[in-house]
Write an enzyme that holds these catalytic residues in place. Structure first.
Site, PDB file in Angstrom:
ATOM      1  N   ASP A 166      42.137   8.887  13.537  1.00  0.00           N
ATOM      2  CA  ASP A 166      41.623   7.968  14.562  1.00  0.00           C
ATOM      3  C   ASP A 166      40.541   7.049  13.984  1.00  0.00           C
ATOM      4  OD1 ASP A 166      42.657   7.959  17.182  1.00  0.00           O
ATOM      5  OD2 ASP A 166      41.815   9.941  17.589  1.00  0.00           O
ATOM      6  N   GLN A 168      42.739  13.889  21.729  1.00  0.00           N
ATOM      7  CA  GLN A 168      42.849  12.822  22.725  1.00  0.00           C
ATOM      8  C   GLN A 168      41.569  12.746  23.560  1.00  0.00           C
ATOM      9  OE1 GLN A 168      45.361  10.641  22.871  1.00  0.00           O
ATOM     10  NE2 GLN A 168      44.570   9.563  24.653  1.00  0.00           N
ATOM     11  N   LYS A 198      52.891   9.756  21.328  1.00  0.00           N
ATOM     12  CA  LYS A 198      52.442   9.877  19.937  1.00  0.00           C
ATOM     13  C   LYS A 198      53.279  10.927  19.212  1.00  0.00           C
ATOM     14  CE  LYS A 198      47.731   8.378  20.918  1.00  0.00           C
ATOM     15  NZ  LYS A 198      46.348   8.735  21.241  1.00  0.00           N
TER      16      LYS A 198
HETATM   17  N1  GUN Z   1      41.976   7.720  24.200  1.00  0.00           N
HETATM   18  C1  GUN Z   1      42.242   6.404  24.389  1.00  0.00           C
HETATM   19  N2  GUN Z   1      42.521   5.808  23.205  1.00  0.00           N
HETATM   20  C2  GUN Z   1      42.440   6.759  22.262  1.00  0.00           C
HETATM   21  C3  GUN Z   1      42.635   6.756  20.857  1.00  0.00           C
HETATM   22  O1  GUN Z   1      42.921   5.733  20.220  1.00  0.00           O
HETATM   23  N3  GUN Z   1      42.461   7.949  20.231  1.00  0.00           N
HETATM   24  C4  GUN Z   1      42.124   9.070  20.905  1.00  0.00           C
HETATM   25  N4  GUN Z   1      41.955  10.192  20.198  1.00  0.00           N
HETATM   26  N5  GUN Z   1      41.936   9.109  22.215  1.00  0.00           N
HETATM   27  C5  GUN Z   1      42.099   7.958  22.883  1.00  0.00           C
END
Ligand code: GUN
Length: 300
Positions: free
Chosen positions: A120, A97, A53
């Protein structure tokens, strides 16, 4: 044999479009979209996601801020960091995350993120917006799935969609998005009766259960569009392991009209949509119009 939907290529094109808009925003308005990513602990999969990311944000010439906190971090420390980022004008998007360690209440953490910086789309304000027809942030993975579906099918009105899995991150927002697109939606899960029959009625099947190759080809309606969100690591005789989806690709590709592979399907789209959400958040926070037509431009 169905078409294999190339999510990797589509995501690359979308990221290139986003990159152009980031440059334009900086040149015309002196705004550089900023993404802050917080990782708690050392879960290997989460480390890979966070690294990707941050790297892709930098490649799109966004500002990227990474925070790594130890597994045992007290919730207060995490909340203080979020509060600081909420007030930092260089940060337009905040991503924590998931999953988080047990001493941290994920709900409280998500609630602490300013809704307009919640790229998100997990904050209750954005969840509510999605289900009531507002223009809040849409979670990245379902948004990426929807783009692939529209690319393949155009108008989704009246199609029967079955979403397998009811997580807050994928299943529930995916069902809400498909409903918004006028699909007839079934949200199936581990307690659903006659799961195979439910799946066999689906024009659109979105699998997000996290169980390797659970869905065989004979659960798929001939010609259906199959979106496989699963990313499961399985053991192989050479000890290296390999990634597979929730769908048994080899049998499903025979029945489906189109199907996303794992890897190279939904995964790359998730990060592209994260960058898109960050770009849009930056525009909104500066009172600028949100760029339109990026998805269509990426289709070529
Ligand atoms: N963990 C797995 N997928 C995601 C996501 O799309 N966003 C976040 N913040 N954590 C995750």
């Amino acid at each position: 044999m169905g078409e294999i939907i190339d999510g990797k290529q589509f995501a690359e094109r979308l990221r290139a479009e986003i990159g152009r808009q980031v440059v334009r925003l900086r040149e015309e308005h002196l705004v550089t979209p900023g993404l802050a990513v917080i990782l708690v602990g050392e879960d290997p999969a989460s480390q890979v996601y966070v690294r990707n990311k941050a790297r892709q944000a930098r490649e799109a010439t966004m500002a990227s801020f990474e925070y790594r906190l130890p597994y045992g971090v007290p919730q207060e420390t995490l909340l203080e960091l979020i509060e600081r980022l909420n007030g930092d004008p260089a940060v337009h998007g905040i991503l924590v995350q998931l999953p988080l360690p047990p001493q941290v209440d994920a709900g409280q953490v998500i609630n602490a993120i300013r809704p307009d910086k919640d790229i998100d789309g997990f904050h209750p304000v954005n969840v509510g917006s999605l289900t009531t027809g507002g223009d809040g942030t849409v979670p990245c993975t379902p948004l990426g799935c929807l783009m692939l579906l529209k690319h393949r099918l155009g108008d989704l009105s009246g199609l029967k969609a079955v979403v397998l899995g009811r997580s807050n991150i994928v299943g529930k927002p995916m069902a809400a998005l498909l409903l918004r697109e006028n699909c007839t939606v079934t949200l199936a899960h581990s307690k659903t009766r006659d799961l195979a029959d439910e799946c066999r009625r689906a024009d659109i099947l979105v699998a997000a259960v996290g169980r390797p190759r659970m869905i065989p080809g004979d659960w798929i309606k001939p010609g259906a569009t199959v979106i496989d969100v699963g990313i499961n690591r399985i053991d192989t005789p050479d000890g290296k392991g390999r990634l597979v989806g929730d769908v048994d690709f080899d049998s499903a590709v025979e029945a489906a009209g189109a199907i996303t592979p794992v890897p190279g399907g939904v995964g790359p789209m998730t990060i592209a949509c994260l960058l898109l959400n960050t770009l849009e958040a930056a525009c909104r926070q500066h009172g600028l119009p949100v760029p339109a037509g990026l998805m269509e431009a990426a289709w070529g």
